[in-house]
Design a protein around this motif. Sequence first.
Motif, PDB file in Angstrom:
ATOM      1  N   SER A 190      -3.241   4.545   1.893  1.00  0.00           N
ATOM      2  CA  SER A 190      -2.681   3.332   2.109  1.00  0.00           C
ATOM      3  C   SER A 190      -1.264   3.352   1.686  1.00  0.00           C
ATOM      4  N   ASP A 240      -5.413   0.145   8.717  1.00  0.00           N
ATOM      5  CA  ASP A 240      -5.901   0.780   7.261  1.00  0.00           C
ATOM      6  C   ASP A 240      -7.412   0.689   7.185  1.00  0.00           C
ATOM      7  N   GLU A 241      -8.263   1.556   7.604  1.00  0.00           N
ATOM      8  CA  GLU A 241      -9.471   1.581   7.265  1.00  0.00           C
ATOM      9  C   GLU A 241     -10.043   0.103   8.230  1.00  0.00           C
TER      10      GLU A 241
HETATM   11 MG   LIG Z   1      -6.602   2.749   1.133  1.00  0.00          MG
END
Ligand SMILES: [Mg+2]
Lengths: 276, 300
Positions: B50, B168-169
């Motif tokens: 991240s 991000d995910e």
């Molecule tokens: Mg992360």
Amino acid sequence: MSDKPQFFGLHAQPGPYLTWALAAIPFILAIVIYMVAADIRHKENPQDKLLPNLSQMTDAAKRMAMDEDRRSGKILLWSDTAASLKRLAVGVALAAVVGLLLGLNMGLFPGMHVMLASGLTFISMIPPLSILPILFIMVGVDELAKVTLIFIGIFPVIARDILMAVNKIPREQITKALTLGATHLEVAYKIVLPQILPRLLESVRLALGAAWLFLIAAEAIAANEGLGYRIFLVRRYLAMDVIIPYVFWITILGFLFDSMLRLLLKKKFAWYVARG
Amino acid sequence: MNEKNNAPKLLHIENVYKQYGEKMILDNIDLIVNEGEFCTVVGPSGCGKSTLLRLILGQEPPTEGRLLLDGKPVGYPNTDRGIVYQRYSLFPHLTVLENVMLGPSLKLGLMERRRRKTELRDEAMHYLQHVNLHLHGNKYPHELSGGMQQRVAIAQALIMKPRILLMDEPFGALDPQTREDMQIFLLELWEQEKMTIFFVTHDLEEALYLGTRIFALSQYYSDDRGHDHKKRGAKIVSDHKLPSAVASNEIKHTPEFLALLETIRKDAFEKDHLQHVREFNLKHPDSYQTLTEEESNHRG
Ligand SMILES: [Mg+2]
Ligand SMILES: Nc1ncnc2c1ncn2[C@@H]1O[C@H](COP(=O)(O)OP(=O)(O)OP(=O)(O)O)[C@@H](O)[C@H]1O
């Protein structure tokens, strides 16, 4: 699960009628205790003024709410209410707007925060009532002083509450807004402001109690009409039969505003209420 | 370093370090991403995936090094980059339609926005149709399921036509079935829109299934700075070209493919499997690595 407890224990689920009945109990209890006490005193002295009985109070309330005052020609309850509410509304509205702008800009813009944070903390530490004399000396004893007292008393609380609400908005949202092409001002006034408006309503709801306190205090000291003024005026004649209905009336007004704000929140900001 | 490939470099990351206090997170990262690539990034939890995304986004600056987008320093977040997070991507006070319309309408002045209102609506509806949510335009985000919310977030980002879409995910909070649907859906969109995607996940299988390129970020490696070097951060320890899933789904069940999965799992996730910096599996044609003298005493 057929025998759900109605009242006792962790699993109690009072039915609709019981809910009403239970909610009424504290009120009924208070009224009964008062009436018994008043009755005892009236047995000793039928002219007792300290604990007026119901008929004395309704008489006084009728007089205040329906008859014109001999000296001013006004119906006192209504003219007092109008005068007080005007002060309250102006003071609270100013505090809400200023508190919102301060909290919003301080929460988003580090420069603003650095410039204003310690000043705001400082102001919020001043006991508002202690500067009432200063206000009377500086801005005179008329409307402005009362409105200013309410304003100074509650705007720091609102500003700090809004500031905390802004700080709670995830950083991701602000980044997201920037990737959608928002300018810094658009982030503040188009993305963040609408999201904290419901919080402002809640803030104002909580601050209203304090606002009433400052209003009544200011009116008690210097005014020639207003709910607080009247209560403190008739105190000289021990006119409990007027004071108690007035206090009751103020309570109802407070309750009314609180309910109105709550309804507004539910109606206009369903997304906020639903998120909890 | 990259002469054999003539496709335009979209993203160029050079000697990037990111440090929080004394803690080194990203340690001399080099990366080139070309246009049209579906890049997936894996790595152990907390390795800095991240963080890398935030640097590309411009939400934070690197401690050292350069990040270039189309040859220019990335700067603060702007419309060049789109972002879809695992959560918080949508604005809770706006309806689905308003969320998607937000980007395009921010570009216009007040008068212009009034005048072209229906045009804006139609465009947003088109994108909502794309993500199969055109019947839910008037709902608020809290009235949607997690998968639907993520689809709105994707539409909201896509409508801006960013140079690169960072994710991000994005499917991290979804149940397995919804997740699978979303993966297929995203691949179709990627095909149609010819986007460049930078997709972070901690799920290796998802990364292998989706990507045309996969790379692993990990702090489990060794170098010549000594075994007890304190400030070692994550590096790209593995970088591979993948057959496009859209082109063929079968390839992803072949023995070679399973071997690749095992290699990356070992390279990135195994604490005791410490590869030396000079022996990383950097197999992708675009991958390059510049080591400092300290990291690699070996010359040649
Ligand atoms: Mg992360
Ligand atoms: N603002 C910050 N200040 C200090 N340390 C931070 C900050 N942000 C992240 N870190 C640290 O940097 C490291 C990498 O964090 P990051 O969120 O990038 O990991 P990640 O690879 O995305 O992990 P996950 O898979 O759990 O999402 C973590 O150890 C985290 O504690």
